[in-house]
Scaffold this motif. Structure first.
Motif, short mmCIF file in Angstrom:
data_model
loop_
_atom_site.label_atom_id
_atom_site.label_comp_id
_atom_site.label_asym_id
_atom_site.label_seq_id
_atom_site.Cartn_x
_atom_site.Cartn_y
_atom_site.Cartn_z
N GLU A 1 18.11 -35.83 -14.47
CA GLU A 1 16.74 -35.75 -15.22
C GLU A 1 15.73 -36.01 -13.90
N ILE A 2 14.73 -35.66 -13.99
CA ILE A 2 13.70 -35.62 -12.80
C ILE A 2 12.75 -36.78 -13.35
N ASP A 3 12.60 -37.87 -12.27
CA ASP A 3 11.93 -39.05 -12.69
C ASP A 3 10.60 -38.64 -11.90
N HIS A 4 9.31 -39.36 -12.39
CA HIS A 4 8.34 -39.52 -11.59
C HIS A 4 7.96 -40.72 -11.13
N LEU A 5 7.94 -41.04 -9.83
CA LEU A 5 8.05 -42.36 -8.99
C LEU A 5 6.78 -43.17 -9.90
N ILE A 6 5.59 -42.42 -9.68
CA ILE A 6 4.51 -42.83 -10.26
C ILE A 6 4.32 -42.04 -11.42
N ASP B 1 4.35 -33.26 -7.57
CA ASP B 1 4.43 -33.28 -6.19
C ASP B 1 5.70 -33.80 -5.98
N PRO B 2 6.53 -33.06 -4.89
CA PRO B 2 7.65 -33.33 -4.64
C PRO B 2 8.09 -34.93 -4.24
N ASN B 3 7.23 -35.45 -3.42
CA ASN B 3 7.19 -36.69 -2.79
C ASN B 3 7.29 -37.80 -3.86
N ASN B 4 6.63 -37.31 -5.35
CA ASN B 4 6.66 -38.25 -6.23
C ASN B 4 7.86 -38.16 -7.31
N LEU B 5 8.72 -37.33 -6.75
CA LEU B 5 10.00 -36.75 -7.89
C LEU B 5 11.26 -36.89 -7.12
N VAL B 6 11.93 -37.86 -8.24
CA VAL B 6 13.35 -38.21 -7.65
C VAL B 6 14.31 -37.89 -8.78
N LEU B 7 15.61 -37.63 -8.46
CA LEU B 7 16.45 -37.34 -9.38
C LEU B 7 16.88 -38.71 -9.99
N SER B 8 17.18 -38.69 -11.35
CA SER B 8 17.58 -39.91 -11.94
C SER B 8 18.54 -39.65 -12.98
N CYS B 9 19.24 -40.83 -13.34
CA CYS B 9 20.38 -40.46 -14.40
C CYS B 9 19.53 -40.66 -15.83
N ARG B 10 20.17 -40.43 -16.90
CA ARG B 10 19.13 -40.58 -18.20
C ARG B 10 19.07 -42.20 -18.32
N PRO B 11 19.99 -43.02 -18.42
CA PRO B 11 19.79 -44.16 -18.63
C PRO B 11 18.74 -45.02 -17.96
N CYS B 12 18.49 -44.71 -16.70
CA CYS B 12 17.24 -45.01 -15.87
C CYS B 12 15.96 -44.56 -16.29
N ASN B 13 16.23 -43.42 -16.51
CA ASN B 13 14.71 -42.59 -16.75
C ASN B 13 14.23 -43.18 -18.06
N LEU B 14 15.18 -43.46 -18.88
CA LEU B 14 14.79 -44.06 -20.25
C LEU B 14 14.21 -45.34 -20.18
N ALA B 15 14.97 -46.05 -19.25
CA ALA B 15 14.51 -47.35 -19.17
C ALA B 15 13.28 -47.86 -18.34
N LYS B 16 13.16 -46.72 -17.54
CA LYS B 16 11.86 -46.72 -16.75
C LYS B 16 10.65 -46.20 -17.68
N GLY B 17 10.93 -45.22 -18.05
CA GLY B 17 9.97 -44.71 -19.20
C GLY B 17 8.53 -44.54 -18.39
N PHE C 1 12.37 -52.44 -13.72
CA PHE C 1 13.02 -52.16 -14.94
C PHE C 1 14.50 -52.48 -14.85
N GLN C 2 14.97 -52.63 -15.94
CA GLN C 2 16.45 -52.89 -16.04
C GLN C 2 17.24 -51.44 -16.39
N PRO C 3 17.74 -50.87 -15.64
CA PRO C 3 18.65 -49.79 -15.79
C PRO C 3 19.69 -50.20 -16.97
N ARG C 4 19.92 -49.32 -18.03
CA ARG C 4 20.85 -49.42 -18.86
C ARG C 4 22.04 -49.59 -18.43
N ALA C 5 23.11 -49.97 -19.29
CA ALA C 5 24.22 -49.97 -19.06
C ALA C 5 24.92 -48.44 -18.98
N HIS C 6 25.80 -48.15 -18.24
CA HIS C 6 26.37 -46.80 -17.90
C HIS C 6 27.48 -46.64 -18.60
N THR C 7 27.86 -47.11 -19.73
CA THR C 7 28.83 -46.92 -20.36
C THR C 7 28.57 -45.76 -21.25
#
Ligand SMILES: [Zn+2]
Length: 104
Positions: A49-54, A65-81, A89-95
């Motif tokens: 998933e592509i996450d917006h840092l800001i 803006d590529p400088n504001n974009l990072v690759l993320s797993c879904r649990p982190c992207n969801l947790a960060k929202g 933020f607390q990344p969710r369990a990766h199980t």
């Protein structure tokens, strides 16, 4: 004829950015380091998933803006929202996957 409105991530521009990021970045979650699989489909374990840092809600002008974009797993992207930038933020369990879990 006016073009129908599309979700933000369904635009050609976004798809192009996403593809470029996946080709040029390390396939690893920016937040937790989980290995990501570019072949995994949306919703599958390891899907990129592509996450917006800001978050977009804070700075819609940085949405592409590529400088504001990072690759993320879904649990982190969801947790960060849409949490404000810099807020921990607390990344969710990766199980994953636990689609029918009723633990909550
Ligand atoms: Zn992660």
């Amino acid at each position: 004829m006016p073009r129908p409105t599309t979700p933000r991530t369904a635009t050609t521009q976004w798809k192009r950015i996403r593809t470029r990021l996946i080709h040029t970045r390390t396939h690893q979650c920016h937040h937790c380091g989980t290995a990501l699989d570019p072949k995994a489909k949306r919703g599958e374990p390891g899907a990129i998933e592509i996450d917006h840092l800001i978050p977009y809600v804070e700075r819609p002008d940085l949405a592409h803006d590529p400088n504001n974009l990072v690759l993320s797993c879904r649990p982190c992207n969801l947790a960060k929202g849409g949490k404000p930038h810099g807020q921990p933020f607390q990344p969710r369990a990766h199980t994953l996957p636990l689609p029918t879990s009723q633990q909550w």
